[in-house]
Motif scaffolding. Structure first.
Motif, PDB file in Angstrom:
ATOM      1  N   PHE A 111      19.328   1.667  -7.054  1.00 17.43           N
ATOM      2  CA  PHE A 111      19.755   0.466  -6.333  1.00 17.43           C
ATOM      3  C   PHE A 111      19.048  -0.741  -6.935  1.00 17.43           C
ATOM      4  O   PHE A 111      17.827  -0.817  -6.940  1.00 17.43           O
ATOM      5  CB  PHE A 111      19.446   0.559  -4.843  1.00 17.43           C
ATOM      6  N   LEU A 116      24.638  -0.372  -6.390  1.00 18.44           N
ATOM      7  CA  LEU A 116      24.166   0.966  -6.019  1.00 18.44           C
ATOM      8  C   LEU A 116      24.856   1.983  -6.915  1.00 18.44           C
ATOM      9  O   LEU A 116      26.082   2.007  -7.005  1.00 18.44           O
ATOM     10  CB  LEU A 116      24.488   1.255  -4.552  1.00 18.44           C
ATOM     11  N   VAL A 146      24.263  -4.021  -0.309  1.00 14.55           N
ATOM     12  CA  VAL A 146      25.037  -3.348  -1.353  1.00 14.55           C
ATOM     13  C   VAL A 146      26.291  -4.166  -1.637  1.00 14.55           C
ATOM     14  O   VAL A 146      27.128  -4.379  -0.761  1.00 14.55           O
ATOM     15  CB  VAL A 146      25.412  -1.916  -0.930  1.00 14.55           C
TER      16      VAL A 146
END
Length: 485
Positions: A70, A77, A109
């Motif tokens: 990440f 991600l 994300v």
């Protein structure tokens, strides 16, 4: 950059320490908290996907996924799968869904990537009928719409039956050179009945007829993601222009567009623009337009103004035909008729599960060298079969058989051997083995404590008689229909 590896929280933290990775402007405490949030979010996402996709698909494709990397600076991600094949499969079929659920549950994300190992790249290419290779990409200032069509999903590979013939004919007309009589075409069916197959087939045929045509195929989830991303980049006008230049626009799983007002508005204007210029629009959903909750009435009106083609659940004959067609295309592989019948009768919820079960059975037989038998099918497909079987009981079978042959229920357990009693009893034993997961000894106990060898003899005898005696085969078919209904 934060690197996350392993399936458990402890494994993730140890992997981070082993790689000595740091996160800019984050303390060790904050880094551990971020790791914990990622892992907990993934567990929540997996729980929902298992429910939505079913245990078999989830276990085969989603469960093996591991969080890998990440990047907190750009929100990327990376998800890792055991093989390049698995990474490609998940990327092509579930990328939009996974991206959407991650963005929904974890705002940090921004993008999802899939790989079998760090740094793996992928160039999607499409083989044409003339064996030339090109990348099918519609250039868009705010991004690219890549046309990924499954080469297996053509009209030639679509098996027709009473349940899908209207949708098939409508799809073929939509792909033909002549101007279609209706647009949009709305394909409706429950999961796994063939609507996505028909959309890919339309795309293949239309591209063959019009090689230079601009074709866009995407899921409703991807449509929403692309539209929102374009708005955030102040490139919404370019996105809209690219959509409205399409000659053929196909949107799958339109039910997922509900409740998104700005997205619905844009989709409505896109459909209006394309239809007014004589372009082709195809949408697919798991319910009719009127059952789409939270959809603007104007959009419902547009979706209903063309042709709504319903695909009913595949009947037994169609399921048999599909299995036989798939088997015929696999050389040097013998699948006995009783196994085909067993699969066709037992895996009845959707065709995707049916073909998946056959593929799993064929792969296991080829890899182990074991012959395909009814016993092997029950052993290797136990997870699918247990989910698909309606919970028919032996008591229900005995009662139905006695009513059909006009016998007293007690005759199922009696010692009488007269053919008028013994033959219906044998038929009931056969049906108990075909339609329930009970073992031979368990079935024997339900028929007056008979030995398992008696049940085996009954099953084999009825199978033999069905092939020799038309009346017997008709009796069994009638009983199967009654019990399945």
């Amino acid at each position: 950059m934060l690197v996350v590896q392993g399936s458990g929280k402890a494994g993730i933290k140890s992997a981070i320490e082993a790689t000595a990775v740091t996160v800019e402007n984050h303390s060790t405490e904050n880094r551990d908290e971020l790791v914990s949030q990622l892992e907990n979010t993934w567990q929540t996402i997996c729980s929902g996907l298992r429910r939505d996709l079913g245990a078999q698909i989830f276990g085969q494709w989603i469960k093996p996924i591991r969080l890998s990397r990440f990047d907190s600076s750009n929100g990327e991600l990376q998800l890792v799968l055991p093989s390049e094949f698995a990474a490609n499969w998940v990327r092509e079929r579930y990328a939009d869904r996974l991206t959407l659920v991650w963005k929904t549950h974890f705002a940090d994300v921004k993008n999802i990537t899939f790989t079998a190992r760090a740094g793996t790249a992928r160039i999607a290419q499409v083989k044409h009928a003339n064996n030339s290779t090109r990348q099918d990409i519609a250039d868009v200032p705010s991004g690219k719409f890549r046309l990924d069509l499954d080469p297996r999903m053509t009209f030639d590979e679509f098996i027709a039956g009473n349940s899908n013939v209207l949708a098939l004919n409508a799809a073929q007309r939509m792909a033909a050179p002549e101007k279609p009589l209706f647009s949009p075409l709305y394909l409706q069916s429950s999961t796994g009945q063939g609507k996505t197959h028909l959309m890919h087939a339309i795309g293949h045929t239309y591209r063959t007829e019009f090689p230079d045509a601009r074709i866009i195929y995407m899921s409703a989830e991807r449509f929403m993601i692309e539209f929102v991303s374009a708005m955030r980049r102040n490139e919404a006008m370019e996105f809209k222009a690219a959509l409205r230049e399409a000659d053929l626009l196909m949107i799958d799983d339109i039910q997922f567009i509900v409740g998104k007002n700005s997205t619905q508005e844009e989709f409505l204007h896109t459909v209006d623009s394309l239809i007014s210029r004589g372009k082709r629009v195809v949408v697919a959903a798991d319910r009719p337009p009127q059952a789409l909750d939270g959809v603007d009435q104007r959009l419902l009106s547009r979706l209903s103004m063309g042709l709504v083609a319903d695909i009913q659940s595949a009947g037994l004959e169609l399921r048999r035909d599909i299995l036989q067609h798939r088997i015929a295309n696999i050389p040097h592989q013998d699948v006995p008729e009783d196994v085909v019948e067993f699969l066709a009768r037992t895996i009845s919820r959707n065709l995707r599960e049916l073909e998946g079960g056959l593929n799993k059975l064929l792969a296991y037989a080829q890899l182990t060298g074991r012959p395909i038998t009814r016993e092997l099918a029950e052993e290797q497909l136990s997870d699918i079969l247990s989910a698909c079987r309606r919970r028919i009981t032996i008591d229900e079978i005995q009662r139905t058989v006695c009513e059909y042959y006009r016998l007293d229920r007690n005759e199922m357990s009696s010692k009488r051997r007269a053919r008028a009693v013994a033959r219906p009893r044998q038929v009931a034993m056969y049906l108990a083995k075909v339609m329930t997961p009970r073992s031979y000894p368990e079935i024997g106990r339900k028929f007056g404590g008979r030995d398992h060898s008696t049940v085996i003899h009954a099953v084999k005898l009825v199978e033999q008689l069905r092939g020799e005696d038309t009346e017997m085969d008709n009796d069994v078919r009638m009983l199967l229909r009654q019990l399945e209904s």
